[in-house]
Design a protein around this motif. Structure first.
Motif, PDB file in Angstrom:
ATOM      1  N   LYS A 181     -30.691 -84.959  15.164  1.00 13.28           N
ATOM      2  CA  LYS A 181     -29.832 -84.341  14.153  1.00 13.28           C
ATOM      3  C   LYS A 181     -29.919 -85.102  12.832  1.00 13.28           C
ATOM      4  CE  LYS A 181     -26.574 -82.171  17.354  1.00 13.28           C
ATOM      5  NZ  LYS A 181     -25.161 -82.081  17.821  1.00 13.28           N
ATOM      6  N   ALA A 182     -29.984 -86.430  12.909  1.00 17.40           N
ATOM      7  CA  ALA A 182     -30.156 -87.222  11.685  1.00 17.40           C
ATOM      8  C   ALA A 182     -31.535 -86.972  11.084  1.00 17.40           C
ATOM      9  CB  ALA A 182     -29.964 -88.702  11.991  1.00 17.40           C
ATOM     10  N   ALA A 183     -32.542 -86.806  11.950  1.00 17.69           N
ATOM     11  CA  ALA A 183     -33.890 -86.504  11.466  1.00 17.69           C
ATOM     12  C   ALA A 183     -33.898 -85.162  10.737  1.00 17.69           C
ATOM     13  CB  ALA A 183     -34.876 -86.495  12.618  1.00 17.69           C
ATOM     14  N   ALA A 184     -33.173 -84.185  11.278  1.00 19.32           N
ATOM     15  CA  ALA A 184     -33.086 -82.875  10.628  1.00 19.32           C
ATOM     16  C   ALA A 184     -32.448 -82.995   9.247  1.00 19.32           C
ATOM     17  CB  ALA A 184     -32.289 -81.910  11.503  1.00 19.32           C
ATOM     18  N   LYS A 185     -31.414 -83.820   9.119  1.00 20.50           N
ATOM     19  CA  LYS A 185     -30.780 -84.027   7.817  1.00 20.50           C
ATOM     20  C   LYS A 185     -31.745 -84.684   6.835  1.00 20.50           C
ATOM     21  CE  LYS A 185     -25.998 -84.346   9.477  1.00 20.50           C
ATOM     22  NZ  LYS A 185     -24.803 -85.221   9.623  1.00 20.50           N
ATOM     23  N   GLU A 186     -32.588 -85.605   7.353  1.00 15.18           N
ATOM     24  CA  GLU A 186     -33.557 -86.254   6.479  1.00 15.18           C
ATOM     25  C   GLU A 186     -34.605 -85.251   6.002  1.00 15.18           C
ATOM     26  OE1 GLU A 186     -35.236 -89.732   4.504  1.00 15.18           O
ATOM     27  OE2 GLU A 186     -33.284 -88.866   4.984  1.00 15.18           O
ATOM     28  N   ILE A 187     -34.991 -84.331   6.857  1.00 13.67           N
ATOM     29  CA  ILE A 187     -35.916 -83.270   6.446  1.00 13.67           C
ATOM     30  C   ILE A 187     -35.304 -82.444   5.320  1.00 13.67           C
ATOM     31  CG2 ILE A 187     -37.043 -81.136   7.193  1.00 13.67           C
ATOM     32  CD1 ILE A 187     -37.322 -82.460   9.992  1.00 13.67           C
ATOM     33  N   GLU A 188     -34.048 -82.089   5.473  1.00 16.41           N
ATOM     34  CA  GLU A 188     -33.360 -81.296   4.449  1.00 16.41           C
ATOM     35  C   GLU A 188     -33.213 -82.090   3.150  1.00 16.41           C
ATOM     36  OE1 GLU A 188     -29.829 -80.487   6.589  1.00 16.41           O
ATOM     37  OE2 GLU A 188     -30.773 -79.005   7.917  1.00 16.41           O
ATOM     38  N   ARG A 189     -32.871 -83.374   3.263  1.00 16.90           N
ATOM     39  CA  ARG A 189     -32.706 -84.213   2.070  1.00 16.90           C
ATOM     40  C   ARG A 189     -34.021 -84.341   1.317  1.00 16.90           C
ATOM     41  NH1 ARG A 189     -32.866 -89.883   0.230  1.00 16.90           N
ATOM     42  NH2 ARG A 189     -34.203 -90.423   2.001  1.00 16.90           N
ATOM     43  N   THR A 190     -35.096 -84.602   2.029  1.00 17.36           N
ATOM     44  CA  THR A 190     -36.366 -84.870   1.363  1.00 17.36           C
ATOM     45  C   THR A 190     -37.039 -83.607   0.844  1.00 17.36           C
ATOM     46  OG1 THR A 190     -37.432 -84.919   3.548  1.00 17.36           O
ATOM     47  CG2 THR A 190     -36.794 -87.036   2.573  1.00 17.36           C
ATOM     48  N   LYS A 191     -36.722 -82.465   1.435  1.00 15.51           N
ATOM     49  CA  LYS A 191     -37.224 -81.209   0.874  1.00 15.51           C
ATOM     50  C   LYS A 191     -36.773 -81.082  -0.576  1.00 15.51           C
ATOM     51  CE  LYS A 191     -38.343 -76.769   0.422  1.00 15.51           C
ATOM     52  NZ  LYS A 191     -39.722 -76.262   0.306  1.00 15.51           N
ATOM     53  N   ASP A 192     -35.536 -81.434  -0.847  1.00 11.01           N
ATOM     54  CA  ASP A 192     -35.009 -81.362  -2.209  1.00 11.01           C
ATOM     55  C   ASP A 192     -35.627 -82.419  -3.119  1.00 11.01           C
ATOM     56  OD1 ASP A 192     -33.363 -79.266  -1.456  1.00 11.01           O
ATOM     57  OD2 ASP A 192     -31.650 -80.558  -1.017  1.00 11.01           O
ATOM     58  N   MET A 193     -36.228 -83.461  -2.521  1.00 10.44           N
ATOM     59  CA  MET A 193     -36.859 -84.523  -3.302  1.00 10.44           C
ATOM     60  C   MET A 193     -38.328 -84.235  -3.593  1.00 10.44           C
ATOM     61  SD  MET A 193     -35.150 -87.623  -1.091  1.00 10.44           S
ATOM     62  CE  MET A 193     -36.277 -88.888  -1.669  1.00 10.44           C
ATOM     63  N   GLY A 194     -38.881 -83.183  -2.978  1.00  9.64           N
ATOM     64  CA  GLY A 194     -40.263 -82.813  -3.249  1.00  9.64           C
ATOM     65  C   GLY A 194     -41.212 -82.899  -2.081  1.00  9.64           C
ATOM     66  N   SER A 195     -40.737 -83.228  -0.893  1.00 11.24           N
ATOM     67  CA  SER A 195     -41.614 -83.296   0.270  1.00 11.24           C
ATOM     68  C   SER A 195     -42.274 -81.953   0.528  1.00 11.24           C
ATOM     69  CB  SER A 195     -40.813 -83.718   1.509  1.00 11.24           C
ATOM     70  OG  SER A 195     -41.592 -83.583   2.682  1.00 11.24           O
ATOM     71  N   VAL A 196     -43.539 -81.999   1.014  1.00 11.79           N
ATOM     72  CA  VAL A 196     -44.261 -80.760   1.323  1.00 11.79           C
ATOM     73  C   VAL A 196     -44.548 -80.619   2.816  1.00 11.79           C
ATOM     74  CG1 VAL A 196     -45.304 -80.647  -0.966  1.00 11.79           C
ATOM     75  CG2 VAL A 196     -46.536 -81.794   0.904  1.00 11.79           C
ATOM     76  N   GLY A 197     -44.058 -81.538   3.633  1.00  9.00           N
ATOM     77  CA  GLY A 197     -44.298 -81.458   5.070  1.00  9.00           C
ATOM     78  C   GLY A 197     -43.543 -82.543   5.796  1.00  9.00           C
ATOM     79  N   VAL A 198     -43.643 -82.517   7.120  1.00 12.54           N
ATOM     80  CA  VAL A 198     -42.983 -83.515   7.964  1.00 12.54           C
ATOM     81  C   VAL A 198     -44.010 -84.090   8.922  1.00 12.54           C
ATOM     82  CG1 VAL A 198     -41.127 -83.967   9.611  1.00 12.54           C
ATOM     83  CG2 VAL A 198     -40.835 -82.187   7.859  1.00 12.54           C
ATOM     84  N   MET A 199     -44.187 -85.405   8.896  1.00 16.15           N
ATOM     85  CA  MET A 199     -45.089 -86.057   9.841  1.00 16.15           C
ATOM     86  C   MET A 199     -44.390 -86.256  11.174  1.00 16.15           C
ATOM     87  SD  MET A 199     -47.033 -89.763   9.680  1.00 16.15           S
ATOM     88  CE  MET A 199     -45.624 -90.713  10.297  1.00 16.15           C
ATOM     89  N   VAL A 200     -45.041 -85.819  12.247  1.00 17.16           N
ATOM     90  CA  VAL A 200     -44.546 -86.062  13.595  1.00 17.16           C
ATOM     91  C   VAL A 200     -45.696 -86.569  14.446  1.00 17.16           C
ATOM     92  CG1 VAL A 200     -42.711 -84.326  13.465  1.00 17.16           C
ATOM     93  CG2 VAL A 200     -44.979 -83.671  14.327  1.00 17.16           C
TER      94      VAL A 200
END
Length: 390
Positions: free
Chosen positions: A157-176
């Motif tokens: 759940k914290a990882a999901a919040k980080e995905i949402e936070r970083t999308k707004d910062m300009g991230s274009v993907g998620v490394m897993v």
């Protein structure tokens, strides 16, 4: 070749990555520090609370502004210390310009190991610090430099919040990674991560990594060599579990593992699904088949997911099998990557690929740019068209 797009470059974390500018105050007394790993200064190591001395690949590559001797010897591949450590967008741009590359999507180096420390709160803080840092430097030239979010899935759940936070910062993907300790990426516990990827529109990039660090305690040799196998395991689990059907808006990529494994793993995946279906018809399933069926078998075959634009695959520009896999799966799923600044890469890899006479000419622009744009959801502007072509 002018203006290639790089789906998978790298940065070497340095002391500035975890500086006060990026690391939250609560964790600053636990920040990783760089120490001498040998008396001759050939290379350095991170000293990480809860783990001790630790390094991944070329990270760290400097200490106190002093470049490691091995990196000086590899300067032809790495570029300057400032470029390798992504201290500025301008420093890395000089390397891209020399290799006719317009755009680069960057991944970490140290954080290709998970977890860095057994302290979950600190581990999460270090990923946030990295994301803060990579966003800051990339935004110095946001047209050319993109980046993917690093997460700590120990708290999905914290990882999901980080995905949402970083999308707004300009991230274009998620490394897993394909596997985290004893759980594959399709495990039900990780569904908040898949849901966040779907909600934000960010693709999941399955990258090689040392993602089961607990193995180091008893199986150190295997722990060292798990790097690429995490991608293969992730491919199998994603393809057999039906998770792409439960999250139909998520694209997945499988990077930095070459193309030679794809044939083998597609066949292995099809065998698993066929066996479950065959046994179910006969009423002869075992527990492993029942578990797979309970999750929901996939609606499509791996070939169909690939050709539907749901799955993207990395390759190396010098692989002999590249013409075969293009013919087998088409030219629309393969994404080019430079692996800058790592020392084993092919120099001027866009030029190398363009010079191959066994790769179809009509496929080269797709591999070197178009597919990268599709995977990350990037727009190709007129100014960024390869060679100025329409």
């Amino acid at each position: 070749m002018k203006d290639a797009w790089d789906a998978d470059g790298h940065v070497d974390e340095w002391e500035g990555t975890f500086s006060d500018e990026y690391l939250e105050p609560k964790f600053r007394d636990q920040r990783p520090t760089v120490v001498n790993a040998d008396p001759d200064g050939t290379y350095f190591s991170w000293d990480i609370p809860g783990r001790g001395l630790f390094r991944v690949g070329s990270s760290p590559s400097s200490k106190g502004g002093v470049n490691a001797d091995e990196n000086i010897k590899l300067a032809q591949w790495r570029g300057s210390m400032e470029s390798g450590e992504f201290r500025s967008a301008a420093a890395r741009a000089a390397v891209l310009d020399a290799e006719n590359t317009y755009l680069q999507v960057n991944y970490p180096t140290l954080l290709l190991a998970h977890p860095l420390t057994g302290d979950a709160a600190l581990n999460q803080a270090l990923t946030r610090s990295y994301n803060n840092w990579i966003a800051d430097i990339s935004n110095q030239d946001a047209d050319r430099f993109k980046w993917v979010t690093v997460i700590d899935p120990s708290d999905p759940k914290a990882a999901a919040k980080e995905i949402e936070r970083t999308k707004d910062m300009g991230s274009v993907g998620v490394m897993v990674f394909g596997v985290y300790e004893n759980k594959a990426i399709d495990h039900p516990d990780f569904e908040p991560i898949w849901a966040a990827a779907q909600d934000t529109g960010l693709p999941l990039a399955v990258h090689p990594g040392r993602s089961a660090m607990a193995l180091s305690d008893t199986y150190d040799d295997f722990a060292e060599h798990q790097f690429h196998f995490s991608v293969l395991m992730g491919f199998k689990r994603i393809m057999v579990s039906g998770i792409l059907d439960r999250f139909p808006g998520v694209k997945v990529g499988f990077l930095e593992t070459g193309c030679t494994w794809v044939d083998f793993m597609v066949e292995q995946t099809e065998l698993v699904v066929h066996d479950a279906q065959f046994r179910a018809k006969l009423g002869a399933t075992r527990a492993e088949h029942d578990a797979l069926i309970a999750k929901g078998l996939p609606d499509m075959t791996p070939d169909e997911y690939i050709k539907a634009g749901r799955v993207f695959l990395g390759f190396e520009v010098n692989e002999a099998m590249l013409p075969y896999v293009i013919d087998r799966w088409g030219a629309d799923c393969w994404v080019y990557a430079s692996d800058i600044p790592h020392g084993h890469r092919v120099l001027d890899s866009p030029g190398y690929l363009m010079g191959r006479t066994d790769v179809p000419e009509e496929a080269k622009q797709k591999l070197l740019r178009d597919n990268v744009a599709k995977f990350y959801g990037l727009t190709i502007t007129e100014e960024a068209r390869v060679g100025g072509a329409s």
